[in-house]
Design a protein around this motif. Sequence first.
Motif, short mmCIF file in Angstrom:
data_model
loop_
_atom_site.label_atom_id
_atom_site.label_comp_id
_atom_site.label_asym_id
_atom_site.label_seq_id
_atom_site.Cartn_x
_atom_site.Cartn_y
_atom_site.Cartn_z
N LEU A 161 0.17 -0.62 -0.29
CA LEU A 161 -0.02 -0.15 -0.47
C LEU A 161 0.53 1.43 0.21
CD1 LEU A 161 -3.08 -0.91 2.64
CD2 LEU A 161 -3.12 -0.72 0.28
N ALA A 162 1.60 0.87 0.76
CA ALA A 162 2.68 3.02 1.17
C ALA A 162 3.11 2.64 -0.47
CB ALA A 162 3.84 2.26 1.66
N GLY A 163 4.06 1.95 -0.71
CA GLY A 163 4.45 1.21 -2.32
C GLY A 163 3.63 2.18 -3.59
N CYS A 164 2.25 1.52 -3.58
CA CYS A 164 1.84 1.83 -4.72
C CYS A 164 1.38 3.69 -4.82
CB CYS A 164 0.07 1.10 -4.24
SG CYS A 164 -0.63 1.26 -5.33
N ALA A 165 1.10 4.15 -3.42
CA ALA A 165 0.98 5.24 -3.03
C ALA A 165 1.26 6.20 -3.25
CB ALA A 165 0.29 6.15 -2.27
N GLY A 166 3.57 5.86 -3.31
CA GLY A 166 4.29 6.56 -3.97
C GLY A 166 4.33 6.70 -5.00
N GLN A 167 4.18 5.40 -5.99
CA GLN A 167 4.52 5.44 -7.12
C GLN A 167 3.33 5.47 -8.15
OE1 GLN A 167 4.71 0.82 -7.15
NE2 GLN A 167 7.03 0.87 -6.98
N LEU A 168 2.17 5.85 -7.60
CA LEU A 168 1.30 6.42 -7.92
C LEU A 168 1.33 8.20 -8.20
CD1 LEU A 168 -2.20 4.33 -7.10
CD2 LEU A 168 -1.10 4.98 -9.89
N PHE A 169 1.86 8.72 -7.16
CA PHE A 169 2.55 10.29 -7.30
C PHE A 169 3.80 10.06 -8.19
CE2 PHE A 169 5.48 12.89 -5.34
CZ PHE A 169 4.83 14.30 -5.46
N PHE A 170 4.61 9.37 -7.98
CA PHE A 170 5.22 9.33 -8.98
C PHE A 170 5.00 9.57 -10.67
CE2 PHE A 170 9.20 9.28 -6.33
CZ PHE A 170 9.24 9.23 -6.71
N ALA A 171 3.91 8.31 -10.74
CA ALA A 171 2.81 8.93 -12.07
C ALA A 171 2.29 10.27 -12.58
CB ALA A 171 1.77 7.48 -11.77
N TYR A 172 1.58 10.42 -11.68
CA TYR A 172 1.61 12.14 -11.96
C TYR A 172 2.38 12.74 -12.38
CZ TYR A 172 -0.17 16.25 -10.19
OH TYR A 172 -1.01 17.25 -10.11
#
Length: 295
Positions: free
Chosen positions: A107-118
């Motif tokens: 969950l923590a990794g997905c949140a950070g990676q989605l932020f980078f995708a943005y």
Amino acid sequence: MSAQGMEVDEPPIRIGWPSTSAFLLGYLINTGLFGVLCGQIYTYYMAFPKDKLSIKLMVYGIFLLDVIQTVLATHDVFAIFAIGYGMISSLHDIHLIWLTVPILGGLAGCAGQLFFAYRIMLISESILIAGITAALSICTLSAAIYTGIQVYLAKELSVVFQDTRVYIACGVWNGSGALCDVLIVCVMTYYLSRKSTAFRSTNRVIAKLILMTIETGLVTATAAILCVIFLIGLRHTNLAPYFAVPGITISKLYSITFLAILNNRVRVYGGREPVPEVYDSVSCQWERHSGEDSV
């Protein structure tokens, strides 16, 4: 076939000092990283009160996940080294590892990676590249949740080292996570390097951003790869339990790197290196100093 009805290999069961030392080391590092994360959160709280509500919710949501993960990890430490001291069954038990390592870490990794995708979508203006990054991130989270379910069903740590379904799920989880991190590093480095200008101070800021992107991405990718190496590549050796070291700490690493990118906007006035403008890590735009986000 194990007692739980799972398809397994038959490596030797590892109990005793390999598991004890691996989990103790992982929990100690995890607690230390939580202190680092608290410092990052305090810096963010003091420096960026005017950030968008969505960014604030993401920051404090990730911090809440890590607080929960730290509390649950502390519960396991107490169960293994206090209540279960000297009991072999305590080392066999899976405790809450199924939740603290794959699910909360995912969950923590997905949140950070989605932020980078943005950020990639803003800086590259390419929905395709951002979409691929987001898809890899969702794939990583899905595999992490599935890994947690399989570990929970295993019930015992010795079965985790034998169940082939755990190997496959862990490989997909950490493999797709590492691939996503490497993709983020490559894309961000490429598009940031294209923003170089004729101004030395501006280029210096860009170089720092590129270096930070590379460093943070490599840290999380390395942790994911090490987890696969220990749990899968070294499953027939006494080094296999050491998957717990990167596994337990991976959620903290993702959270710290995420906060490090946001806090990169902080500037110290009156320091040795005056910077006439700042690259905003959230909006991906150059902004003049206003004195709001400085210390």
